[in-house]
Design a protein around this motif. Sequence first.
Motif, PDB file in Angstrom:
ATOM      1  N   TYR A 280       0.839  -1.209   0.000  1.00  0.00           N
ATOM      2  CA  TYR A 280       0.000   0.000   0.000  1.00  0.00           C
ATOM      3  C   TYR A 280       0.870   1.253   0.000  1.00  0.00           C
ATOM      4  O   TYR A 280       0.520   2.261  -0.638  1.00  0.00           O
ATOM      5  CB  TYR A 280      -0.931   0.005   1.209  1.00  0.00           C
ATOM      6  N   ALA A 281       2.008   1.220   0.693  1.00  0.00           N
ATOM      7  CA  ALA A 281       2.908   2.364   0.694  1.00  0.00           C
ATOM      8  C   ALA A 281       3.460   2.618  -0.705  1.00  0.00           C
ATOM      9  O   ALA A 281       3.599   3.771  -1.139  1.00  0.00           O
ATOM     10  CB  ALA A 281       4.050   2.137   1.683  1.00  0.00           C
ATOM     11  N   ILE A 282       3.763   1.550  -1.434  1.00  0.00           N
ATOM     12  CA  ILE A 282       4.260   1.681  -2.801  1.00  0.00           C
ATOM     13  C   ILE A 282       3.165   2.241  -3.707  1.00  0.00           C
ATOM     14  O   ILE A 282       3.419   3.062  -4.595  1.00  0.00           O
ATOM     15  CB  ILE A 282       4.774   0.336  -3.325  1.00  0.00           C
ATOM     16  N   ILE A 283       1.921   1.814  -3.482  1.00  0.00           N
ATOM     17  CA  ILE A 283       0.800   2.327  -4.274  1.00  0.00           C
ATOM     18  C   ILE A 283       0.660   3.833  -4.085  1.00  0.00           C
ATOM     19  O   ILE A 283       0.498   4.591  -5.052  1.00  0.00           O
ATOM     20  CB  ILE A 283      -0.504   1.604  -3.881  1.00  0.00           C
ATOM     21  N   VAL A 284       0.736   4.289  -2.840  1.00  0.00           N
ATOM     22  CA  VAL A 284       0.593   5.724  -2.574  1.00  0.00           C
ATOM     23  C   VAL A 284       1.776   6.494  -3.149  1.00  0.00           C
ATOM     24  O   VAL A 284       1.614   7.602  -3.688  1.00  0.00           O
ATOM     25  CB  VAL A 284       0.458   5.978  -1.061  1.00  0.00           C
ATOM     26  N   GLU A 285       2.987   5.909  -3.075  1.00  0.00           N
ATOM     27  CA  GLU A 285       4.152   6.594  -3.616  1.00  0.00           C
ATOM     28  C   GLU A 285       4.034   6.780  -5.126  1.00  0.00           C
ATOM     29  O   GLU A 285       4.393   7.835  -5.667  1.00  0.00           O
ATOM     30  CB  GLU A 285       5.426   5.814  -3.288  1.00  0.00           C
ATOM     31  N   GLU A 286       3.531   5.769  -5.819  1.00  0.00           N
ATOM     32  CA  GLU A 286       3.465   5.840  -7.279  1.00  0.00           C
ATOM     33  C   GLU A 286       2.183   6.489  -7.796  1.00  0.00           C
ATOM     34  O   GLU A 286       2.192   7.129  -8.852  1.00  0.00           O
ATOM     35  CB  GLU A 286       3.600   4.436  -7.870  1.00  0.00           C
ATOM     36  N   TRP A 287       1.095   6.318  -7.061  1.00  0.00           N
ATOM     37  CA  TRP A 287      -0.207   6.814  -7.523  1.00  0.00           C
ATOM     38  C   TRP A 287      -0.728   7.971  -6.683  1.00  0.00           C
ATOM     39  O   TRP A 287      -1.802   8.503  -6.987  1.00  0.00           O
ATOM     40  CB  TRP A 287      -1.217   5.668  -7.531  1.00  0.00           C
ATOM     41  N   GLY A 288      -0.003   8.343  -5.640  1.00  0.00           N
ATOM     42  CA  GLY A 288      -0.380   9.480  -4.830  1.00  0.00           C
ATOM     43  C   GLY A 288      -1.580   9.206  -3.934  1.00  0.00           C
ATOM     44  O   GLY A 288      -2.073   8.077  -3.832  1.00  0.00           O
ATOM     45  N   LEU A 289      -2.038  10.262  -3.276  1.00  0.00           N
ATOM     46  CA  LEU A 289      -3.208  10.132  -2.409  1.00  0.00           C
ATOM     47  C   LEU A 289      -4.445   9.743  -3.202  1.00  0.00           C
ATOM     48  O   LEU A 289      -5.347   9.084  -2.672  1.00  0.00           O
ATOM     49  CB  LEU A 289      -3.459  11.453  -1.683  1.00  0.00           C
ATOM     50  N   ILE A 290      -4.503  10.139  -4.464  1.00  0.00           N
ATOM     51  CA  ILE A 290      -5.650   9.773  -5.300  1.00  0.00           C
ATOM     52  C   ILE A 290      -5.726   8.257  -5.439  1.00  0.00           C
ATOM     53  O   ILE A 290      -6.795   7.654  -5.273  1.00  0.00           O
ATOM     54  CB  ILE A 290      -5.531  10.446  -6.681  1.00  0.00           C
ATOM     55  N   GLY A 291      -4.591   7.628  -5.748  1.00  0.00           N
ATOM     56  CA  GLY A 291      -4.578   6.172  -5.848  1.00  0.00           C
ATOM     57  C   GLY A 291      -4.830   5.498  -4.513  1.00  0.00           C
ATOM     58  O   GLY A 291      -5.549   4.495  -4.437  1.00  0.00           O
ATOM     59  N   GLY A 292      -4.236   6.047  -3.429  1.00  0.00           N
ATOM     60  CA  GLY A 292      -4.440   5.459  -2.106  1.00  0.00           C
ATOM     61  C   GLY A 292      -5.882   5.516  -1.665  1.00  0.00           C
ATOM     62  O   GLY A 292      -6.442   4.517  -1.190  1.00  0.00           O
TER      63      GLY A 292
END
Length: 433
Positions: A280-292
């Motif tokens: 999930y941390a990697i998702i937020v790093e790559e996709w930002g708060l929008i992806g998170g």
Amino acid sequence: MKELVNNLKGDRVIWTFVALLALFSFMPVFSASSNLAYIGQGTGNTISYLLKHLAHIFIGLIIIFCVHKVPFHYYRGLSKFALPIVWILLGYTLIKGTVIAGANASRWIQVPFIGISFQTSTLATLVLLIFVARYLSKKREEEIGFQGSLIELWLPVFTTLSLILPANFSTAALIFSMVLMLTFVGKYPIKFLGAIIGFGVAALLLFILLSKAFPDSHLFSRVDTWESRIENFSTDKPGEDDYQIEKAKIAIASGGIYGLGPGKSVQKHFLPQSSSDFIYAIIVEEWGLIGGFGILLLYLLLFFRFVIAAHKANSLFGKLLVVGLGFPMIFQAMINMAVAVELLPVTGQTLPLISSGGSSIWMSCIALGIIINVTKKDEEIAQELSDKAKREAALQKLIDKQLEEENEDAMNANENYSIEDNTNIPMNAVLNK
């Protein structure tokens, strides 16, 4: 493709959310597995990890399709016989467990001849919650006695938990919480639940005291890790307290609102569990708060759909199955996200349908298949029964036709036999007549 979609019965919204989570999982898993590709003598090629995840997801979707075809009430009796098998597997795992990427040795077993590792606690969770749903639905019209429920319900529950606890406290705690929630929904007497909770806490304290008395025992090797995680949110490795959580927070902070872009994560090279526990941390790093927030929204919508499915279920057993199998999946996702943002200590819980790993994905898919079967509408069930009746009628017609042909052949054979007999009658006998 159209014919395949038409064969998908049950709640189409749940099907859609599952497909979205599964499809999205390929991008972060492909990106986050790059650090694993460099471990040892690795070349950095992540294609093999992507193909492995593809195989896990593909098999998982097949599992959902096959399981959702089986009427859910069949699992009522199956859980009673499957639970002792689960106990044997859990006991074997405690004794012969293997190490996976440095993880604790008592969580996984190697499946012979296949070469894959399997986390037995995921299967135990599934079987135990079905067993509890079975007990509560069976006792719906009876007054539940405390002594009787201790033997029929809580003895199997605590036996299962005692076999999971030494290796995986977070999973044991999650299962116990879900069992308590399920018994509450199933109208188990609240006055008894207080005593059960007290007994569970006392058993945990006794386990910790025994670990202090026998610190060198393999059975209590994880207790120090529990204490350090609760006190300091630390990892398993001594001297690296807060290492993973710090890297996860850096990843989240680096992502900002829009993220660095797919595949552009930096912290994936430093997070040991970047493709599983901390994906999930990697998702937020790559996709930002929008992806998170998008992933969080998908899980919340799936949870809302589970609530609707439980409300619409025609039987108590079906309602309890949806609650017992669906809610833990959502809570596990919330725990995984909370760990990534340091709201909870490190627990080792994966992100359902997104994190890499075969056994966790497949067990989630079995649970989803059962839930989807519960959501089948009356007309879908009637259609299936009608199709079954048509198949049986066609088979019976074929059998009748075959029997008719056999009878005709037998009659023809008798007629030929009679003609042959008549030709053998002596001529003088005919003249005398």
